[in-house]
Design a protein around this motif. Structure first.
Motif, PDB file in Angstrom:
ATOM      1  N   GLY A  34     -35.408   0.818  18.131  1.00  0.00           N
ATOM      2  CA  GLY A  34     -37.076   0.124  18.010  1.00  0.00           C
ATOM      3  C   GLY A  34     -37.397   0.198  16.596  1.00  0.00           C
ATOM      4  N   GLN A  35     -36.567  -0.315  15.890  1.00  0.00           N
ATOM      5  CA  GLN A  35     -37.309  -1.063  14.042  1.00  0.00           C
ATOM      6  C   GLN A  35     -35.750  -2.385  13.991  1.00  0.00           C
ATOM      7  OE1 GLN A  35     -35.092   2.716  12.015  1.00  0.00           O
ATOM      8  NE2 GLN A  35     -37.509   3.174  11.716  1.00  0.00           N
ATOM      9  N   THR A  79     -31.504  -7.972  11.625  1.00  0.00           N
ATOM     10  CA  THR A  79     -30.737  -6.815  12.083  1.00  0.00           C
ATOM     11  C   THR A  79     -32.595  -6.548  13.068  1.00  0.00           C
ATOM     12  OG1 THR A  79     -29.335  -5.644  10.520  1.00  0.00           O
ATOM     13  CG2 THR A  79     -29.679  -4.986  13.251  1.00  0.00           C
ATOM     14  N   SER A  80     -32.227  -6.531  14.580  1.00  0.00           N
ATOM     15  CA  SER A  80     -33.717  -5.998  15.111  1.00  0.00           C
ATOM     16  C   SER A  80     -33.005  -4.628  16.216  1.00  0.00           C
ATOM     17  CB  SER A  80     -34.125  -7.183  15.481  1.00  0.00           C
ATOM     18  OG  SER A  80     -35.321  -6.837  16.605  1.00  0.00           O
ATOM     19  N   HIS A  81     -33.687  -3.828  16.664  1.00  0.00           N
ATOM     20  CA  HIS A  81     -33.310  -3.089  17.374  1.00  0.00           C
ATOM     21  C   HIS A  81     -35.284  -3.320  17.942  1.00  0.00           C
ATOM     22  CE1 HIS A  81     -29.249  -2.361  16.230  1.00  0.00           C
ATOM     23  NE2 HIS A  81     -29.754  -1.940  15.521  1.00  0.00           N
ATOM     24  N   HIS A  82     -35.124  -3.921  17.972  1.00  0.00           N
ATOM     25  CA  HIS A  82     -36.829  -4.003  18.778  1.00  0.00           C
ATOM     26  C   HIS A  82     -36.927  -5.255  19.299  1.00  0.00           C
ATOM     27  CE1 HIS A  82     -41.315  -5.044  18.789  1.00  0.00           C
ATOM     28  NE2 HIS A  82     -41.466  -3.395  18.134  1.00  0.00           N
ATOM     29  N   SER A 103     -38.901  -0.888   9.248  1.00  0.00           N
ATOM     30  CA  SER A 103     -40.207  -1.142  10.215  1.00  0.00           C
ATOM     31  C   SER A 103     -39.769  -1.035  11.704  1.00  0.00           C
ATOM     32  CB  SER A 103     -40.747  -2.533   9.563  1.00  0.00           C
ATOM     33  OG  SER A 103     -42.240  -2.264  10.167  1.00  0.00           O
ATOM     34  N   ASP A 104     -41.216  -0.535  12.323  1.00  0.00           N
ATOM     35  CA  ASP A 104     -41.223   0.124  13.942  1.00  0.00           C
ATOM     36  C   ASP A 104     -42.010  -1.995  14.002  1.00  0.00           C
ATOM     37  OD1 ASP A 104     -43.446   0.346  12.533  1.00  0.00           O
ATOM     38  OD2 ASP A 104     -44.151   2.636  13.734  1.00  0.00           O
ATOM     39  N   GLY A 105     -42.004  -2.852  12.776  1.00  0.00           N
ATOM     40  CA  GLY A 105     -42.685  -3.251  13.558  1.00  0.00           C
ATOM     41  C   GLY A 105     -44.244  -3.724  13.308  1.00  0.00           C
TER      42      GLY A 105
END
Lengths: 331, 331
Positions: A34-35, A79-82, A103-105
């Motif tokens: 989610g970040q 890197t994106s896990h969002h 950031s959580d976006g």
């Protein structure tokens, strides 16, 4: 890979100095589910930063001692896990004075580097541009054909204020420091007149350039310039209070506008605002300003310095006026 | 029959004094066709008079040297050659500081001495009352249930501001000089709290009496009181600027509000106004206020002195605060 950061070491009295800050190196953090991890390329240096260092109630909490200094930034998602962001996206948000940020976006927005170079998203298409837009059109309640005076006229906010006022067919006078800035706002940005506050008598020049008085005085500086502008108001004038850079480093009482009773004589108002209150309308405003930028009605100028280690000395350029356009630090 | 008049002999520096004025006696003039002759019984003494003595551009021209001093008055029509007035009518208008005045009727309005004693038409049902009404409701944009602070709270304008705010179910704090005035506005007029600026710490008392901050600060006085009120604003606050009596006799620069950047932090506004701009709405406002007076929701207090020869010393009571309610001179 290291993440260099500028943290607040101690609160300054007067101008910030080297001892105000601490440069630290930490490992680059890893984003969780989610970040996103953003590598910031540019950060924005703004007069408001001085206010954030003061330990008092304001429109946002002050930066705490030992925290990373607050700043807007623009960079690339590495890197994106969002779900809303992917690697390679360019984004802008409150990243702070540091190279990498997790950031959580929330509060981060994608920007398109093909429409405008990244630093523009910290200036004309960022907070300063939005501040100009809402401050002039909403708080200033600008009408076509009025007379507009803006202090800090060559700065990130003031240059956009004056250009939007020209788009609205107003008579525009900019106040700026030095002949180069004055020539720029007249010749490049199309202001009708410029007043060089370092070399000219502001009172006399306001009378000359605004013979019928001022309808909107957009104030970025406070102090004597605000006080002088108050003497030249037209009936029903509006004064959006955007800043008071001449007073931010005062160690004693700040200078209040001695001529404020002109508000009564002229049935005028002085009104403060904070651009963040208009957040829900940012997208529409940016669309309109992007159009003006594309059509050449809105020009933009950034003054870019390099190196996170030069943060303090670059920041001081805001207060000395020794910069030209939107002040940006490449980190 | 003689007409005694107070004329402006020379412009004062600081407080007016005996040399500022000249008492003259002239024959009572004879009205021509279309004119009336009014014998004034009372004239109104107002803080604004100090401003009219200053030789500078303002919302109305200054009183010229040798002219009869400008003042509102109320009296009786003794001769009428005007279709709208008959002998014995009671009228109010800008009669000046003199016993008899000729007019073509413009700006003169009939009043009913059975509804309220004549001096009330110079105060609560006159310019001060109208100033309170439009300043609070229009410029202050008062909402039910808000917190209202008014300086000069026991004065002709301030006492009406506070009472209208109570009618609108607001939390009302008055600032006044001395225990007698403070007791009066709480016990007689129903203000929720009073601050004695001569004997109390205004900052502390504002924090105590307005724990959630101020929505409307109606300013009659300027100076330190305005500056202190600025520190206690609530978000979106409005400050109608009605006057600055603490500064009217200043011989140097007047004191500007050093804390004006609170307008920015709190998205607040400070706005000047001149009651005459609302002239077309006077009649409706007076009808509403007359109703409140009749129902006992609005109380009125006049402080009446006697003798046109005492004009200067009576006027000075405005600036020393040594008067109780609306200051009126019986001539």
């Amino acid at each position: 890979m290291a993440n260099q950061q500028i943290r607040l070491a101690k609160r300054p009295e007067g101008l910030p100095n080297a001892a105000t800050w601490r440069l630290e190196e930490h490992p680059v953090p890893h984003p969780a589910e989610g970040q996103i991890l953003v590598r910031q390329q540019y950060i924005s240096l703004d007069p408001a930063m001085r206010g954030w260092l003061r330990d008092q109630k304001s429109y946002i909490p002050p930066v705490a001692i030992d925290d990373v200094m607050r700043a807007g930034g623009v960079g690339e998602v590495v890197t994106s896990h969002h779900p809303d962001f992917k690697e390679g996206d360019f984004v802008t948000g409150w990243g702070g004075v540091q190279q990498y940020v997790i950031s959580d976006g929330k509060g981060w927005h994608k920007v398109d580097p093909r429409l405008a170079p990244l630093p523009v998203y910290l200036g004309t298409l960022g907070m300063p541009g939005l501040t100009a837009y809402f401050g002039l059109l909403r708080i200033g309640a600008l009408q076509e054909g009025e007379t507009v005076v803006v202090s800090g006229g060559a700065g990130a906010v003031g240059s956009v204020v004056g250009q939007i006022a020209k788009i609205k067919n107003c008579h525009v006078v900019g106040i700026a420091g030095g002949p180069r800035k004055c020539a720029y706002i007249q010749e490049e940005l199309g202001f009708d007149a410029a007043i060089d506050y370092k070399n000219e008598n502001i009172y006399k020049r306001l009378k000359e350039t605004c013979p019928e008085g001022i309808d909107v005085y957009f104030d970025n500086v406070g102090g004597d310039i605000l006080d002088t502008a108050l003497t030249q108001l037209r009936r029903g004038a509006r004064i959006p209070i955007c800043g008071a850079i001449s007073q931010y480093n005062a160690t004693g009482k700040i200078q209040g506008p001695s001529n404020y009773m002109s508000l009564l004589v002229n049935r005028a108002r002085m009104e403060g605002f904070v651009v963040m209150d208009f957040a829900r309308e940012y997208a529409d405003a940016l669309t309109e300003m992007g159009g003006w930028l594309a059509s050449g009605h809105l020009k933009t100028q950034e003054d870019i310095y390099e190196g996170i280690e030069n943060f303090n000395e670059t920041l001081l350029r805001l207060f000395s006026g020794d910069k030209f356009g939107k002040l940006v630090l490449k980190i």
